[in-house]
Motif scaffolding. Structure first.
Motif, mmCIF file in Angstrom:
data_model
loop_
_atom_site.group_PDB
_atom_site.id
_atom_site.type_symbol
_atom_site.label_atom_id
_atom_site.label_comp_id
_atom_site.label_asym_id
_atom_site.label_seq_id
_atom_site.Cartn_x
_atom_site.Cartn_y
_atom_site.Cartn_z
ATOM 1 N N LYS A 17 1.241 -1.336 0.403
ATOM 2 C CA LYS A 17 0.190 -0.457 -0.317
ATOM 3 C C LYS A 17 0.950 1.282 0.013
ATOM 4 O O LYS A 17 0.302 2.389 0.225
ATOM 5 N N ALA A 18 2.645 1.686 0.015
ATOM 6 C CA ALA A 18 2.387 2.012 -0.354
ATOM 7 C C ALA A 18 2.957 3.166 -2.027
ATOM 8 O O ALA A 18 3.469 2.431 -3.068
ATOM 9 N N PHE A 19 2.510 3.929 -1.893
ATOM 10 C CA PHE A 19 2.223 4.624 -2.735
ATOM 11 C C PHE A 19 3.454 4.841 -4.033
ATOM 12 O O PHE A 19 4.873 5.448 -2.965
ATOM 13 N N MET A 20 3.742 4.551 -5.178
ATOM 14 C CA MET A 20 5.017 4.933 -5.435
ATOM 15 C C MET A 20 5.262 4.902 -7.008
ATOM 16 O O MET A 20 3.700 5.306 -7.570
ATOM 17 N N VAL A 21 5.917 5.642 -7.824
ATOM 18 C CA VAL A 21 5.640 5.686 -8.857
ATOM 19 C C VAL A 21 5.572 5.020 -9.334
ATOM 20 O O VAL A 21 5.862 3.466 -10.046
ATOM 21 N N ALA A 22 4.475 4.834 -10.168
ATOM 22 C CA ALA A 22 3.820 4.043 -10.755
ATOM 23 C C ALA A 22 4.616 4.224 -12.564
ATOM 24 O O ALA A 22 4.838 2.439 -13.031
ATOM 25 N N ALA A 23 5.504 4.837 -12.847
ATOM 26 C CA ALA A 23 5.900 4.602 -14.139
ATOM 27 C C ALA A 23 4.946 4.200 -15.646
ATOM 28 O O ALA A 23 3.933 4.463 -15.132
ATOM 29 N N SER A 24 4.779 3.608 -16.002
ATOM 30 C CA SER A 24 3.959 3.036 -17.393
ATOM 31 C C SER A 24 3.187 1.627 -16.657
ATOM 32 O O SER A 24 2.783 1.786 -18.209
ATOM 33 N N GLN A 140 7.811 -6.161 -24.604
ATOM 34 C CA GLN A 140 9.510 -6.696 -24.196
ATOM 35 C C GLN A 140 9.880 -7.847 -23.922
ATOM 36 O O GLN A 140 10.494 -8.473 -22.337
ATOM 37 N N PRO A 141 9.833 -8.424 -24.850
ATOM 38 C CA PRO A 141 10.585 -10.342 -24.380
ATOM 39 C C PRO A 141 12.390 -10.094 -24.015
ATOM 40 O O PRO A 141 12.750 -8.983 -24.578
ATOM 41 N N GLY A 142 12.144 -10.814 -23.059
ATOM 42 C CA GLY A 142 13.438 -10.694 -23.052
ATOM 43 C C GLY A 142 14.343 -9.490 -21.278
ATOM 44 O O GLY A 142 15.365 -9.290 -20.868
ATOM 45 N N ALA A 155 2.273 -12.138 -19.613
ATOM 46 C CA ALA A 155 1.327 -11.203 -19.635
ATOM 47 C C ALA A 155 1.321 -9.930 -19.053
ATOM 48 O O ALA A 155 1.258 -9.720 -17.447
ATOM 49 N N HIS A 156 2.699 -8.500 -19.637
ATOM 50 C CA HIS A 156 2.680 -8.182 -18.335
ATOM 51 C C HIS A 156 3.003 -6.415 -18.919
ATOM 52 O O HIS A 156 2.779 -6.291 -20.099
ATOM 53 N N LYS A 157 2.801 -5.643 -18.016
ATOM 54 C CA LYS A 157 3.180 -4.283 -18.820
ATOM 55 C C LYS A 157 4.308 -3.736 -17.456
ATOM 56 O O LYS A 157 4.213 -3.727 -16.455
ATOM 57 N N TYR A 158 5.439 -3.206 -18.231
ATOM 58 C CA TYR A 158 6.759 -2.500 -16.705
ATOM 59 C C TYR A 158 6.199 -1.738 -17.663
ATOM 60 O O TYR A 158 6.004 -0.929 -17.830
ATOM 61 N N TYR A 160 9.446 2.069 -16.298
ATOM 62 C CA TYR A 160 10.922 2.751 -15.728
ATOM 63 C C TYR A 160 10.766 4.539 -16.042
ATOM 64 O O TYR A 160 10.177 5.350 -16.963
ATOM 65 N N PHE A 161 11.225 4.707 -14.895
ATOM 66 C CA PHE A 161 10.646 5.894 -15.123
ATOM 67 C C PHE A 161 12.362 6.898 -14.179
ATOM 68 O O PHE A 161 11.373 6.841 -12.237
ATOM 69 N N GLU A 162 12.552 8.144 -14.265
ATOM 70 C CA GLU A 162 13.756 8.856 -12.951
ATOM 71 C C GLU A 162 13.935 7.849 -11.453
ATOM 72 O O GLU A 162 14.052 8.205 -10.775
ATOM 73 N N GLY A 163 14.566 6.345 -12.300
ATOM 74 C CA GLY A 163 14.567 5.931 -11.209
ATOM 75 C C GLY A 163 14.057 3.996 -10.275
ATOM 76 O O GLY A 163 14.135 3.722 -9.695
ATOM 77 N N ALA A 164 12.293 4.687 -10.830
ATOM 78 C CA ALA A 164 11.566 4.086 -10.364
ATOM 79 C C ALA A 164 11.304 2.471 -11.687
ATOM 80 O O ALA A 164 11.312 3.230 -13.043
ATOM 81 N N ILE A 165 11.805 1.502 -11.568
ATOM 82 C CA ILE A 165 12.006 0.045 -12.367
ATOM 83 C C ILE A 165 11.030 -0.893 -11.689
ATOM 84 O O ILE A 165 10.458 -1.150 -10.431
ATOM 85 N N ASN A 166 9.809 -0.486 -13.138
ATOM 86 C CA ASN A 166 8.707 -1.613 -11.979
ATOM 87 C C ASN A 166 8.090 -2.671 -13.156
ATOM 88 O O ASN A 166 8.251 -2.597 -14.234
ATOM 89 N N ASP A 167 7.388 -4.202 -13.044
ATOM 90 C CA ASP A 167 6.231 -4.825 -13.421
ATOM 91 C C ASP A 167 5.459 -5.170 -13.423
ATOM 92 O O ASP A 167 5.275 -5.589 -11.896
ATOM 93 N N VAL A 168 4.601 -5.516 -13.879
ATOM 94 C CA VAL A 168 3.159 -6.145 -13.225
ATOM 95 C C VAL A 168 2.838 -7.041 -14.605
ATOM 96 O O VAL A 168 2.456 -6.701 -15.467
ATOM 97 N N GLY A 169 2.280 -8.254 -13.783
ATOM 98 C CA GLY A 169 1.705 -8.880 -14.501
ATOM 99 C C GLY A 169 1.032 -10.774 -14.723
ATOM 100 O O GLY A 169 1.722 -10.897 -13.196
ATOM 101 N N ILE A 170 1.140 -11.219 -15.858
ATOM 102 C CA ILE A 170 0.254 -12.310 -15.233
ATOM 103 C C ILE A 170 0.963 -13.485 -15.995
ATOM 104 O O ILE A 170 1.553 -12.792 -17.209
ATOM 105 N N PHE A 171 1.724 -14.685 -15.392
ATOM 106 C CA PHE A 171 2.402 -15.842 -15.657
ATOM 107 C C PHE A 171 1.567 -17.084 -15.775
ATOM 108 O O PHE A 171 0.600 -17.090 -14.716
ATOM 109 N N PHE A 172 1.853 -17.352 -17.239
ATOM 110 C CA PHE A 172 0.522 -18.695 -17.632
ATOM 111 C C PHE A 172 1.597 -19.470 -17.225
ATOM 112 O O PHE A 172 1.722 -20.331 -18.048
#
Length: 187
Positions: A17-24, A140-142, A155-158, A160-172
């Motif tokens: 529940k920590a709000f962080m820069v979401a980037a894309s 973003q393969p690889g 299936a993911h949405k990654y 990156y923005f000014e030090g924030a590196i994020n990824d959210v996805g579903i692993f099938f």
């Protein structure tokens, strides 16, 4: 981070529940919202959005596969102002209003708890989002989550923005799971 196993229901969260820069990663609920508007007949898939030069069906591809910022921002502001966009996205989140930090409404901040809700919604309603899931599998393969998972579709949405590196996805995998990870300063 947030983790959820779709078969066993097992879950784990750390500072979710920590709000962080979401980037894309903000593009995940944004595209879901438009896909649902299409399904409900509120907007045609080839609609010309007021803030982008592309029809909606091409905007989805550019936003999800290539993470095109100009197109995605155009999609966002075609919904209204920033506050209206953030209110629209709340339909995917179970977090009570009193737990949502003010920064959510004024900047590109989300938390992994919110992204996990969006991932679960996408997984359990996947038949409504086949194109979206396919686009997310192409992205973003690889890289990001797909750096380490080669034998299963992700299936993911990654982002990156000014030090924030994020990824959210579903692993099938044989036991599909959802994972949302937000980091900052890990370059």
């Amino acid at each position: 981070m947030s983790y959820y196993n779709t078969v066993t229901g097992e879950s784990y969260a750390y500072n979710d529940k920590a709000f962080m820069v979401a980037a894309s990663t903000y593009k995940l609920p944004l595209n879901m919202y438009y896909y649902e508007m299409e399904k409900n007949g509120e907007i045609p898939s080839d609609a010309a959005l007021s803030r982008t030069a592309y029809p909606l069906n091409e905007a989805h591809r550019l936003s999800l596969v290539w993470s095109d910022n100009d197109v995605s921002i155009g999609m966002l502001y075609s919904l209204g102002d920033f506050r209206q966009y953030k209110e629209c996205m709340r339909k995917y989140f179970t977090m009570p209003a009193e737990e949502i930090d003010y920064i959510y409404y004024v900047d590109n901040y989300y938390c992994t708890n919110m992204m996990m809700d969006a991932l679960k919604y996408l997984f359990y309603n996947g038949e409504q989002f086949p194109e979206m899931l396919e686009y997310m599998k192409q992205a973003q393969p690889g890289s990001y989550f797909r750096t380490y998972v080669k034998d299963w579709p992700v299936a993911h949405k990654y982002g990156y923005f000014e030090g924030a590196i994020n990824d959210v996805g579903i692993f099938f995998t044989p036991e599909p799971f959802c994972l949302a990870v937000y980091t900052y300063g890990t370059d």
